[in-house]
Design an enzyme around this catalytic site. Structure first.
Site: not given
Ligand code: NAP
Length: 251
Positions: A143, A156
Site C-alpha cells: 500500500s 495496518y
Molecule cells: P476488500 O475489498 O476488503 O477485499 C478483500 C479481499 O480479501 C476479499 O476478497 C476477502 O474475501 C479477502 N480476504 C480477507 N481476509 C481474508 C483471509 N483471511 N483469507 C482469505 N481471503 C481474505 O479489499 P481491497 O480493497 O480489494 O484490498 C485488496 C488489497 O489491496 C489488500 O492487500 C489491501 O491492503 C490493498 N490495498 C487496498 C487499498 C484500497 O484503497 N482499497 C489501498 C492500498 C492497498 P472474503 O470476503 O471471502 O473474506
C-alpha cells in the site's frame, strides 16, 4: 494471432472474491492464465468472479482458505496444483484493514492484522516458492500508506511496511531460482475496504483525491492492469521493486 501474455500460466490470487483481487483474477484470466480465486467468507462473490471468467472463455476455480489460519494455507496450494498441474504466479492480496487510533490498539487487533497481512503473505510465499520453477512471479499487494504517515492506521501501516521489507529479502533469496518478487502498492482505491461500506466519509475520500496528482481515487481495474504488467514477460527484469500505483499520491 499472438499468444495472450499469460497463456500457459497458472495464477493464484488470495482474496480474489472482491475488490482488487477480483479485478486481478479477471484480468489475468483475460490474459490467458488459469486462475485460482481464493476467498475466506464470500463464496457467492468468488463464484461470480469465476463464472464471469468462464463466460469470457477463461478457466478458473474457487478455493476457500482463510490465509490467517496457517493450517488452511498448504491445502490451498495443493488444490491449485491438483486443479491446474503447477503454479507460476502468486498474488498475495488478501488483507484486512481496521481504522485504529493508538488508544484502540490492542494485542488482539495487532494479531488479527499481522496474522493475515504478514504471516499469511509470508507463508503463501513459502508454499508458492516450493512449487515454482524459473519464471515464477510473486506480487505482494502492499500500500502507498507504507510511505505515508496516516493517523488511525498505525497497525495496518506496520503490516504493509513488513510486506515491503519481506519482498526485498525474498527477491534476493529467490532471484537465483529465477523467481521474481515485487510489491504493487495501490493508493486510495474504491473497494469495500475503502468506501462507505467501511465507514469512509465523502470528506475523507475528497481529502485523498486532493492528495493525488491525477485527482481521483483508483479503481480496482487500475491496479489489475499494473499487476498484469508485473506478471508478464515484459517485467522479466524487474524484481525487488515497489511499484506505486496511486495516481501520484503525496508526490
Ligand atoms: P476488500 O475489498 O476488503 O477485499 C478483500 C479481499 O480479501 C476479499 O476478497 C476477502 O474475501 C479477502 N480476504 C480477507 N481476509 C481474508 C483471509 N483471511 N483469507 C482469505 N481471503 C481474505 O479489499 P481491497 O480493497 O480489494 O484490498 C485488496 C488489497 O489491496 C489488500 O492487500 C489491501 O491492503 C490493498 N490495498 C487496498 C487499498 C484500497 O484503497 N482499497 C489501498 C492500498 C492497498 P472474503 O470476503 O471471502 O473474506
Amino acid at each position: 494471432m499472438a499468444d495472450k501474455p499469460l497463456a500457459g500460466k497458472v495464477a493464484l490470487v488470495t482474496g480474489g472474491s472482491r475488490g482488487i483481487g477480483a479485478a486481478i483474477a479477471t484480468r489475468f484470466a483475460a490474459d490467458g492464465a488459469k486462475v485460482v480465486v481464493n476467498y475466506a467468507r464470500s463464496a457467492g462473490e468468488a463464484e461470480k468472479v469465476v463464472s464471469g471468467i468462464k463466460q469470457a472463455g477463461g478457466d478458473a476455480i474457487t478455493v476457500k482458505a482463510d490465509v490467517g489460519q496457517p493450517a488452511e494455507i498448504p491445502p490451498l496450494f495443493e488444490a491449485t496444483v491438483k486443479a491446474f498441474g503447477k503454479l507460476d504466479i502468486l498474488v498475495n492480496n488478501a488483507a484486512i484493514m481496521q481504522r485504529l487510533f493508538l488508544p484502540d490498539v490492542t494485542a488482539e487487533t495487532i494479531d488479527a492484522h499481522f496474522n493475515v497481512n504478514v504471516r499469511g503473505y509470508l507463508l503463501c510465499c513459502k508454499y508458492a516458492a516450493e512449487r515454482m520453477t524459473s519464471g515464477g512471479c510473486i506480487i505482494n499487494i502492499g500500500s502507498a500508506i507504507s510511505r505515508m504517515a496516516y493517523p488511525g492506521a498505525v497497525v495496518y501501516t506496520a503490516t504493509k511496511g513488513s510486506v515491503d521489507l519481506m519482498t526485498r529479502v525474498l527477491a534476493a533469496e529467490l532471484g537465483p531460482k529465477g523467481i521474481r518478487v515485487n510489491v504493487l502498492a495501490p493508493g486510495s482505491t474504491i473497494t469495500d475496504m475503502n468506501s462507505e461500506k467501511s465507514g469512509k466519509t465523502q470528506e475523507e475520500a475528497d481529502q485523498e483525491i486532493a492528495m493525488t496528482a491525477l485527482r481521483r481515487q483508483g479503481l480496482p481495474v487500475d491496479i489489475a492492469d499494473a499487476a498484469a504488467f508485473l506478471a508478464s514477460n515484459d517485467a522479466r527484469w524487474i524484481t525487488g521493486t515497489w511499484l506505486d500505483v496511486s495516481g501520484g499520491i503525496r508526490l
